[in-house]
Write an enzyme that holds these catalytic residues in place. Structure first.
Site, PDB file in Angstrom:
ATOM      1  N   ARG A  40       0.836  -1.215   0.000  1.00 16.27           N
ATOM      2  CA  ARG A  40       0.000   0.000   0.000  1.00 16.27           C
ATOM      3  C   ARG A  40       0.864   1.256   0.000  1.00 16.27           C
ATOM      4  O   ARG A  40       0.573   2.235   0.705  1.00 16.27           O
ATOM      5  CB  ARG A  40      -0.938   0.028   1.218  1.00 16.27           C
TER       6      ARG A  40
ATOM      7  N   SER B 187     -10.700  -0.537   3.149  1.00 16.44           N
ATOM      8  CA  SER B 187      -9.915  -0.574   4.399  1.00 16.44           C
ATOM      9  C   SER B 187      -9.517   0.844   4.791  1.00 16.44           C
ATOM     10  O   SER B 187      -8.904   1.550   3.987  1.00 16.44           O
ATOM     11  CB  SER B 187      -8.632  -1.387   4.212  1.00 16.44           C
TER      12      SER B 187
ATOM     13  N   GLU C  18      -4.860   4.193   5.800  1.00 13.75           N
ATOM     14  CA  GLU C  18      -4.605   3.966   4.370  1.00 13.75           C
ATOM     15  C   GLU C  18      -5.212   5.110   3.553  1.00 13.75           C
ATOM     16  O   GLU C  18      -4.696   5.501   2.506  1.00 13.75           O
ATOM     17  CB  GLU C  18      -5.235   2.628   3.945  1.00 13.75           C
TER      18      GLU C  18
END
Ligand code: FAD
Ligand code: EPU
Length: 347
Positions: free
Chosen positions: A170, A244, A340
């Site tokens: 990520r 997420s 995130e």
């Protein structure tokens, strides 16, 4: 305002429908980018008005915690081009504004292997390298060749290969040293014309075991990924969310071993000999947050890693809930979660 070269800049645009969390916020200026020739003019506008600047794709990984005092550009640079084709491979150059899931569908339809596990990830192709999107055992980096991007300071086009992008979990250079410095205009990927499908990820494996399928086809992988995702992730068309909200934390093995004494069921994925990744969804769930709701801000009842907007939550409501979760996870497990989602606005 319509500038002489065709750049249409709107004032005071509502962003609620332009991000999947669906929170209200106003952008002072707003324009659509559907032609790379508009880029110099866009940058001139930003410089001459001393405005902040943000390039937006599908808005599926952004949270506006207040109004945006600058120019938001919605990326609509489209087009899919076959750059090279051999008996075994195909090289595709894709406009950054193309929809990611539509690209996956197109490739699966052509039986080009490589991105079928990344089905149903919302957003645009141009945002995919920003956090090196990943799901079900595959990441963008696995098929990535290069991207083209416009340098905002120098007003030039640059090419970034895989190494230049410094991809991680990520993560990429565009979330770090080059944050907000480049506008990605196209992405080139390499796909295989025949290949092995990847169904090692436990949720996929058990899905095929239940169906009694031992060698799934590319179409079956695509279908399975879509079904598994639909079974746990809320559809932003009905419930606002960013997927997420936090990354899965990577912690030292000794810390994990301590937690395992107390919580024998804590899952983990090996990273190195010294480090393991722990699912943030499990931590938040174990801390008791799953299904929590305060006003219209909540934690999804089927996946604790997903913060949701049931209708009228503000960006601040969602952000404050994420702070509460973050603090509670530190207190209970000694682990600091990292968001995130990209946070904008409000200052
Ligand atoms: P945006 O949200 O519009 O932008 C995200 C960031 O990228 C912003 O900082 C923006 O400025 C920057 N950016 C966007 N386009 C460009 C560009 N052309 N040039 C430079 N910077 C740019 N992610 C995963 O990795 N795996 C998943 O499984 C996954 N599942 C999800 C499920 C749901 C239901 C949702 C809502 C989100 C999920 N996500 C997942 C997160 C999200 O879909 C991805 O991060 C996606 O790549 C974001 O694309 P976007 O176009 O919506 O980006
Ligand atoms: N879990 C719980 N409770 C929960 C949620 C998860 O106990 O409420 C446990 C699960 O039982 C499982 C583990 O946590 O043992 C992992 O759960 P899951 O397979 O759902 O994956 P995840 O780690 O929560 C990650 C990505 C997703 C990606 C899926 C599939 C991150 C931050 N998230 O989720 O990506 O789709 O794996 O590969 O890495 C996104 O980035 O937005 C995203 C949705």
């Amino acid at each position: 305002m319509l500038n002489s070269n065709g750049l249409d800049i709107q004032r005071d645009v509502q962003l609620a429908d332009l991000s999947t969390m669906g929170v209200k916020a106003i952008s002072k200026y707003f324009a659509t980018l559907d032609d790379i020739n508009l880029l110099p003019e866009i940058i001139n506008f930003v410089e001459s008005t001393h405005s902040k600047f943000l390039i937006l794709g599908g808005g599926s990984n952004v949270l506006f915690i207040g109004d945006f005092d600058g120019l938001i550009i919605k990326n609509e640079l489209n087009g899919i081009q076959i750059v090279e084709e051999t008996e075994t491979q195909v090289l595709l150059k894709i406009g950054a504004g193309e929809n990611w899931h539509a690209l996956v569908e197109f490739c699966v339809g052509n039986r080009w292997f490589g991105i079928e596990n990344l089905a149903l990830i919302p957003g645009t192709v141009g945002a995919a390298p920003i956090q090196n999107i990943g799901a079900y055992g595959v990441e963008l980096v696995d098929v990535f060749v290069e991207l083209e991007a416009f340098d905002i300071d120098n007003k030039t086009f640059n090419v970034f290969n895989k190494r230049d992008c410094k991809f991680g979990y990520r993560d990429s250079i565009f979330k770090n040293t080059l944050k907000n410095k480049f506008i990605i205009t196209s992405v080139t990927i390499r796909l295989q014309k025949s290949g092995e499908v990847n169904f090692g990820y436990s949720a996929l494996k058990s899905h095929f075991e239940t169906l009694g399928i031992s060698t799934p086809s590319i179409d079956e992988i695509f279908k399975a990924v879509v079904e598994v995702r639909q079974s746990k992730l809320p559809d932003p068309a009905f419930i606002g969310n960013n997927g997420s909200f936090f990354k899965n934390p990577v912690i030292p093995v000794f810390h994990y071993d301590e937690l395992k004494q107390k919580y024998p069921d804590i899952p983990s994925y090996p990273v190195t000999e010294q480090l393991v990744k722990v699912p943030a969804g499990w931590l938040i769930d174990k801390a008791g947050w799953k299904g929590y709701r305060k006003g219209d801000a909540g934690i999804h009842a089927k996946q604790a890693l997903v913060l949701v907007n049931y209708g009228y939550a503000s960006g601040q409501d969602i952000y404050q809930l994420s702070e509460m979760v973050l603090n509670d996870v530190i207190q209970k497990f000694g682990i600091k979660l990292e968001r995130e989602v990209n946070i904008f606005g409000g200052n």
